[in-house]
Scaffold this motif. Sequence first.
Motif, PDB file in Angstrom:
ATOM      1  N   ASP A   1       0.808  -1.219   0.000  1.00  0.00           N
ATOM      2  CA  ASP A   1       0.000   0.000   0.000  1.00  0.00           C
ATOM      3  C   ASP A   1       0.845   1.274   0.000  1.00  0.00           C
ATOM      4  O   ASP A   1       0.351   2.350   0.334  1.00  0.00           O
ATOM      5  CB  ASP A   1      -0.961  -0.001   1.205  1.00  0.00           C
ATOM      6  CG  ASP A   1      -0.215   0.026   2.529  1.00  0.00           C
ATOM      7  OD1 ASP A   1       1.016  -0.177   2.532  1.00  0.00           O
ATOM      8  OD2 ASP A   1      -0.873   0.262   3.571  1.00  0.00           O
ATOM      9  N   VAL A   2       2.117   1.149  -0.361  1.00  0.00           N
ATOM     10  CA  VAL A   2       2.978   2.346  -0.426  1.00  0.00           C
ATOM     11  C   VAL A   2       3.375   2.598  -1.882  1.00  0.00           C
ATOM     12  O   VAL A   2       4.041   1.772  -2.498  1.00  0.00           O
ATOM     13  CB  VAL A   2       4.243   2.179   0.459  1.00  0.00           C
ATOM     14  CG1 VAL A   2       5.192   3.348   0.263  1.00  0.00           C
ATOM     15  CG2 VAL A   2       3.844   2.051   1.925  1.00  0.00           C
TER      16      VAL A   2
ATOM     17  N   GLU B   1      -6.522   1.671   4.734  1.00  0.00           N
ATOM     18  CA  GLU B   1      -6.007   0.531   5.503  1.00  0.00           C
ATOM     19  C   GLU B   1      -5.351   0.959   6.808  1.00  0.00           C
ATOM     20  O   GLU B   1      -5.460   0.287   7.814  1.00  0.00           O
ATOM     21  CB  GLU B   1      -4.995  -0.262   4.664  1.00  0.00           C
ATOM     22  CG  GLU B   1      -5.696  -1.120   3.630  1.00  0.00           C
ATOM     23  CD  GLU B   1      -4.741  -1.931   2.773  1.00  0.00           C
ATOM     24  OE1 GLU B   1      -3.524  -1.863   2.984  1.00  0.00           O
ATOM     25  OE2 GLU B   1      -5.255  -2.635   1.883  1.00  0.00           O
ATOM     26  N   ARG B   2      -4.628   2.069   6.785  1.00  0.00           N
ATOM     27  CA  ARG B   2      -3.852   2.446   7.976  1.00  0.00           C
ATOM     28  C   ARG B   2      -4.538   3.497   8.840  1.00  0.00           C
ATOM     29  O   ARG B   2      -4.065   3.792   9.933  1.00  0.00           O
ATOM     30  CB  ARG B   2      -2.476   2.967   7.559  1.00  0.00           C
ATOM     31  CG  ARG B   2      -1.713   1.952   6.697  1.00  0.00           C
ATOM     32  CD  ARG B   2      -0.236   2.227   6.695  1.00  0.00           C
ATOM     33  NE  ARG B   2       0.451   1.405   5.701  1.00  0.00           N
ATOM     34  CZ  ARG B   2       1.727   1.088   5.739  1.00  0.00           C
ATOM     35  NH1 ARG B   2       2.477   1.517   6.717  1.00  0.00           N
ATOM     36  NH2 ARG B   2       2.278   0.344   4.800  1.00  0.00           N
TER      37      ARG B   2
ATOM     38  N   LEU C   1      -2.576   4.963  -5.024  1.00  0.00           N
ATOM     39  CA  LEU C   1      -2.499   3.916  -4.010  1.00  0.00           C
ATOM     40  C   LEU C   1      -2.602   4.530  -2.604  1.00  0.00           C
ATOM     41  O   LEU C   1      -2.898   3.850  -1.633  1.00  0.00           O
ATOM     42  CB  LEU C   1      -1.148   3.196  -4.180  1.00  0.00           C
ATOM     43  CG  LEU C   1      -0.921   1.797  -3.637  1.00  0.00           C
ATOM     44  CD1 LEU C   1      -2.011   0.834  -4.037  1.00  0.00           C
ATOM     45  CD2 LEU C   1       0.437   1.281  -4.123  1.00  0.00           C
ATOM     46  N   LEU C   2      -2.383   5.837  -2.523  1.00  0.00           N
ATOM     47  CA  LEU C   2      -2.489   6.520  -1.218  1.00  0.00           C
ATOM     48  C   LEU C   2      -3.906   6.424  -0.645  1.00  0.00           C
ATOM     49  O   LEU C   2      -4.090   6.424   0.571  1.00  0.00           O
ATOM     50  CB  LEU C   2      -2.079   7.992  -1.339  1.00  0.00           C
ATOM     51  CG  LEU C   2      -0.592   8.251  -1.585  1.00  0.00           C
ATOM     52  CD1 LEU C   2      -0.308   9.736  -1.660  1.00  0.00           C
ATOM     53  CD2 LEU C   2       0.273   7.613  -0.489  1.00  0.00           C
ATOM     54  N   GLU C   3      -4.921   6.320  -1.526  1.00  0.00           N
ATOM     55  CA  GLU C   3      -6.299   6.182  -1.023  1.00  0.00           C
ATOM     56  C   GLU C   3      -6.416   4.854  -0.283  1.00  0.00           C
ATOM     57  O   GLU C   3      -7.020   4.762   0.789  1.00  0.00           O
ATOM     58  CB  GLU C   3      -7.314   6.211  -2.185  1.00  0.00           C
ATOM     59  CG  GLU C   3      -7.246   7.455  -3.067  1.00  0.00           C
ATOM     60  CD  GLU C   3      -7.613   8.725  -2.321  1.00  0.00           C
ATOM     61  OE1 GLU C   3      -8.190   8.645  -1.221  1.00  0.00           O
ATOM     62  OE2 GLU C   3      -7.285   9.824  -2.842  1.00  0.00           O
ATOM     63  N   VAL C   4      -5.828   3.791  -0.876  1.00  0.00           N
ATOM     64  CA  VAL C   4      -5.849   2.453  -0.259  1.00  0.00           C
ATOM     65  C   VAL C   4      -5.077   2.520   1.070  1.00  0.00           C
ATOM     66  O   VAL C   4      -5.522   2.010   2.097  1.00  0.00           O
ATOM     67  CB  VAL C   4      -5.191   1.419  -1.211  1.00  0.00           C
ATOM     68  CG1 VAL C   4      -5.140   0.040  -0.571  1.00  0.00           C
ATOM     69  CG2 VAL C   4      -5.907   1.386  -2.565  1.00  0.00           C
TER      70      VAL C   4
ATOM     71  N   GLY D   1      -6.528   0.606  -9.451  1.00  0.00           N
ATOM     72  CA  GLY D   1      -7.390   1.436  -8.603  1.00  0.00           C
ATOM     73  C   GLY D   1      -7.553   0.827  -7.218  1.00  0.00           C
ATOM     74  O   GLY D   1      -7.956   1.515  -6.280  1.00  0.00           O
ATOM     75  N   ALA D   2      -7.249  -0.482  -7.090  1.00  0.00           N
ATOM     76  CA  ALA D   2      -7.373  -1.148  -5.787  1.00  0.00           C
ATOM     77  C   ALA D   2      -6.065  -1.815  -5.388  1.00  0.00           C
ATOM     78  O   ALA D   2      -5.656  -1.781  -4.232  1.00  0.00           O
ATOM     79  CB  ALA D   2      -8.485  -2.185  -5.831  1.00  0.00           C
TER      80      ALA D   2
END
Length: 344
Positions: free
Chosen positions: A115-116, A137-138, A130-133, A219-220
């Motif tokens: 996710d980074v 998540e975090r 990917l920052l949205e994911v 996107g995911a």
Amino acid sequence: MAVRVGVLGATGAVGQRLIQLLEPHPAFEIAALTASESSAGKTYGQAAKWRVDSPIPEEIAEMTVTATDPDEVPDDVDLLFSSLPSSVGSAVEPAFCEDGYVVSSNSSNSRMADDVPLVIPEVNAEHLDLLEVQRDERGWDGALVKNPNCSTITFVPTLAALAEFGLERVHVATLQAVSGAGYDGVTSMEIIDNAIPYIGSEEDKLETESRKLLGEFDGASLTHDEVEVAASCNRIPTIDGHLENVWVETEDDLSVDDAADAMRAYPSLDLRSSPEQLIHVFDEPDRPQPRMDRTLGDGMAIAAGGLRESTFGLQYNCLAHNTIRGAAGASVLNGELLLENGYL
Ligand SMILES: NC(=O)c1ccc[n+]([C@@H]2O[C@H](COP(=O)([O-])OP(=O)(O)OC[C@H]3O[C@@H](n4cnc5c(N)ncnc54)[C@H](OP(=O)(O)O)[C@@H]3O)[C@@H](O)[C@H]2O)c1
């Protein structure tokens, strides 16, 4: 109004380059400088052994360096450029992100985390989302984006330019400058009149980061590219500029002319720090060379040359300035991308 920024690890080889690039930057204003406990409390002028090729800006020399701790950085700083040793970055970068800071980092910790985003804007700007994911998540208000290792940045843009021919296998051998090891990295007794055919963990970084950078983000989640990459890394006695010898095998036929055309046509971006021409291809067989070519495009361009057909596919050399394009300039460019994409 300029975004207020801080530099984590501001006294080191990359931190000094960050200051050199950020101080005149119209979109960013340097408002915090951090380093280790041994520098904390000193003025920057006292703490840093300034070694870059322009004088230390006066107002920066007078700023006080703080410890690298979220409580020491003003809340109105939005963006942090990190050039910490990875052992330090792995502990403190997440703490800054949790506190709401956006961190654009050079350190190798978390580069391969799912996710980074690991980003070279001209190659995979879309991975930034990917920052949205990551935030989902975090649960962070802040965010963590990484630029790759300096020797990965040197050859991946050339691979991206050749991707339309179907990348199958890549071999790369590096000749890396001493500044890549940081100020305390290699002693003069080790490197003068010498070459060191080993740089700890470096080969793995080239082999894995390149596949992540060339991967697809839907996107995911991110799928890494399947190109096989084998690397061999060497330290040589140049100050700045990593030179690399590359062999690329492709699915489709790839002539020298097609490769040169594809590299020259590979687009740059209109971010402030992007060079006008991203990949400069030399016709002369003995170029690029570190001393002559590392400052192309203010140190942000990639130089290529020596293209020829070989038993192992297309062969060429490429070069980039490791502390500018490969480190400080790469994180500044990611900072500009974050700004353009509304993350600040
Ligand atoms: N050099 C390159 O070309 C290059 C390229 C790409 C990526 N990188 C990566 O960028 C990072 C920095 O590299 P560098 O070459 O600039 O290293 P460096 O010259 O050794 O500088 C390290 C910086 O981190 C600070 N620091 C050290 N220990 C610390 C601690 N425990 N807590 C807080 N700060 C601490 C140092 O502060 P003090 O002065 O107070 O000790 C200094 O400001 C590394 O992760 C490296 O792998 C470097």
